[in-house]
Design an enzyme around this catalytic site. Structure first.
Site, mmCIF file in Angstrom:
data_model
loop_
_atom_site.group_PDB
_atom_site.id
_atom_site.type_symbol
_atom_site.label_atom_id
_atom_site.label_comp_id
_atom_site.label_asym_id
_atom_site.label_seq_id
_atom_site.Cartn_x
_atom_site.Cartn_y
_atom_site.Cartn_z
ATOM 1 N N CYS A 36 0.714 -1.321 0.265
ATOM 2 C CA CYS A 36 0.473 0.058 0.141
ATOM 3 C C CYS A 36 1.090 1.064 0.255
ATOM 4 O O CYS A 36 0.296 2.342 -0.014
ATOM 5 C CB CYS A 36 -1.450 -0.239 1.977
ATOM 6 N N CYS A 107 -1.352 8.396 5.197
ATOM 7 C CA CYS A 107 -0.182 7.865 5.689
ATOM 8 C C CYS A 107 -0.506 8.743 7.311
ATOM 9 O O CYS A 107 1.084 7.412 7.820
ATOM 10 C CB CYS A 107 1.019 8.821 5.205
#
Lengths: 212, 390
Positions: A36, A107
């Protein structure tokens, strides 16, 4: 230099804090996956009596916001009890950093998730807190919120990648809306198993790929 | 931070050459007329002459004739015109189009748009160096195939396709062949008198020319439908007041490139590529070693993420780009790296360095040194490098 990041993010990106690993941690978590993009591992040492976090370290395979968030939350959590540390939210971390770009939410959420997961892992090992409870459908759904849909960077529940879940006698069956030979199938398969298999009352995790 | 920027993102856009700027200036300040017919006022006639001269200069680089070249606003418009123009003109003869899966966005997304309108699109796979397979291309051509669009040089990994062979295959099957030569024009020769390619997209911005000007070579007799309606400019294929300063600048940019410069850039690139791969362990070269555009280097550094690399390099005054999802506005990993069989991790750690006229030896050494340091720092904090050791 022009950048969408705040001065503080850049400062922590350049000089990350609490980076590294802890030998024999009391709690450990790994969130995200290389597939990812971002990945964070986080280690904690906890004092058993009042459950205070005495040491905390992280490692990051990620972008600037990921590295900076890892730094800030480890600084915030050090010295807190696990109950206090659980309350640290992504917003708290973002505020402390002077803001983060919207696009980079996922993130930075990863580092916060890693902290909560490391605490959960500690509780699981100690058999305390929420982790004593039975694995119900709700618990499974909650755990799967920590599995990323690699195509979107958001979790598999939110993005409707999971079409069905059954829990019966310690056997959990999860139907994933992907073809079996999809490029991300094996990554998703591993991630789901990693989140569910360690639970005390789970005997087997069966994953079915039902996409067409 | 350094005052001087080391700019190695020339594929994205490049510094305008001073001589190009000087050549353009008179056509903004002194002669601002449109290109008129020969019977109009003299300023317009002069403007038309400047446009014709520019056209000739540029098409000579391809070894074509001036009647076969039109100016556009850039590579994106050229490829839009090529794909949509041919598809619409020939829609009664067939509806099948073939492109490669690693095309740059102007071709890729125009093909996708045509697909939505009902055209059938085949996305040819490429090998691990980015080359299309000629047999596969030939097998993909069907009765109703009207257009093949396979780029010359790749925008990210520099792979230079054998367009002579591709053009031959297309020619044998009477299919129109378009190539996007944005990243080769001026750097890798194309001779349309030898190679039976029908349409070639070119642009000024990667070769120290101005932005906002490009062109399309259109072989005489190629079926194509005008996309930009309005006046009768550019052989009645592209309406709009001509961008004469742009065209003059584009021509000057082409004039300034020579074989020697390309060789010099290639040597610097080789040093950069070898330097990085020797200094830094655990890297992968993306794209081929040979048959590569002279200005491009693209390397994946394992266990680290591209946005972090580029940000650290930016702090040291070095401008490069990455195929990492984190770097892009869409958060999507590079389709080129994925296309050559890479996974997300390979795309995430990939860094593209594209050189130009203004890079020198000192900069190469500086970039190798800075990149080595940055990669080492980032690997120290990466959870992946440890895992691999175990």
């Amino acid at each position: 230099m022009e950048t969408p990041y705040s001065e503080k993010v850049i400062e922590y990106f350049q000089n990350p804090k609490n980076v590294g690993e802890i030998e024999d941690p009391d709690g450990y978590a790994k969130e995200g996956s290389p597939a990812c993009g971002d990945m964070v591992s986080l280690f904690i040492k906890v004092e058993d009596e009042n459950h205070e976090i005495t040491d905390i370290k992280f490692k990051s395979y990620g972008c600037a916001s990921n590295i900076a968030t890892g730094s800030i939350i480890t600084e915030m959590a050090k010295g807190m009890t696990i109950e206090e540390a659980k309350e640290i939210s992504w917003e708290d971390a973002a505020d402390e950093l002077g803001g983060l770009p919207d696009l980079k939410t996922h993130c930075s959420v990863l580092a916060v998730d890693a902290l909560r997961e490391a605490i959960r892992n500690y509780e699981e090992r100690q058999g305390i807190g929420e982790e004593k409870r039975e694995t119900t459908l709700d618990v499974v759904r909650k755990r799967l919120r920590h599995v990323m849909n690699p195509m979107t960077g958001l979790d598999v529940i939110k993005t409707d990648l999971i079409s069905d879940i059954e829990v019966e006698d310690g056997i959990i069956t999860v139907e994933v809306d992907l073809e079996e030979d999809h490029q991300f199938a094996s990554a998703v398969n591993e991630d789901i198993k990693e989140k569910l298999e360690p639970r005390w009352d789970v005997e087997e995790v069966v994953i079915k790929f039902v996409g067409d | 931070m350094k005052d001087e920027i080391i700019y190695m993102d020339n594929a994205a856009s490049s510094r305008l050459d001073d001589e190009v700027f000087e050549a353009m200036k008179p056509y903004m300040l002194d002669n601002y007329a449109v290109a008129t017919s020969d019977f109009a006022y003299s300023m317009g006639v002069e403007a038309k002459e400047a446009l014709d001269d520019a056209r000739e200069m540029i098409v000579n680089e391809l070894n074509g004739t001036p009647e076969e070249f039109i100016f556009t606003s850039g590579a994106t418009e050229s490829s839009n015109l090529a794909l949509k123009g041919v598809a619409e003109e020939l829609s009664e003869e067939g509806n099948h189009i073939i492109i490669s899966e690693i095309e740059d966005f102007p071709v890729l997304n125009t093909a996708k748009a045509l697909e939505k309108e009902g055209f059938d699109v085949t996305y040819l796979e490429v090998d691990e160096e980015g080359f299309v397979d000629l047999n596969e291309l030939e097998e993909s051509i069907e009765e109703d195939t009207i257009l093949v669009s396979i780029q010359h040089g790749n925008q990210e990994i520099g792979t230079v396709q054998d367009i002579a062979k591709i053009a031959e295959v297309c020619d044998d099957h009477d299919v129109i062949y378009h190539t996007d030569a944005t990243h080769t024009f001026g750097r890798v020769p194309i001779d349309v008198s030898e190679v039976p390619v029908d349409l070639v997209t070119v642009a000024a911005h990667p070769i120290h020319g101005p932005r906002g000007i490009g062109g399309l070579y259109i072989r005489e007799g190629t079926s194509i439908k005008k996309q930009m309606n309005g006046g009768f400019q550019e052989n009645n294929l592209r309406a709009g007041v001509e961008n004469i300063p742009g065209a003059v600048g584009f021509a000057k940019a082409v004039e300034l490139i020579d074989e020697e410069e390309n060789k010099r850039i290639e040597n610097l690139r080789n040093e950069l590529m070898e330097g990085l791969m020797e200094e830094i362990p655990e890297t992968i070269l993306n794209g081929p070693k040979e048959k590569r555009t002279p200005q491009n280097a693209n390397i994946t550094f394992h266990y680290v993420e591209g946005e972090s690399i580029t940000l650290h390099l930016d702090m040291r005054g070095i401008a490069v780009s990455t195929g990492s999802a984190c770097f892009s506005k869409s958060l999507e990993a590079s389709h080129v790296i994925m296309g050559i069989g890479g996974d997300h991790e390979r795309a995430h750690g990939s860094v593209r360095f594209t050189l130009g006229r203004f890079n020198d030896q000192e900069e190469i050494d500086e970039v190798v040194k800075a990149t080595s340091e940055v990669i080492e720092e980032l690997r120290e904090i990466s959870p992946l490098s440890k895992e691999e050791e175990e």
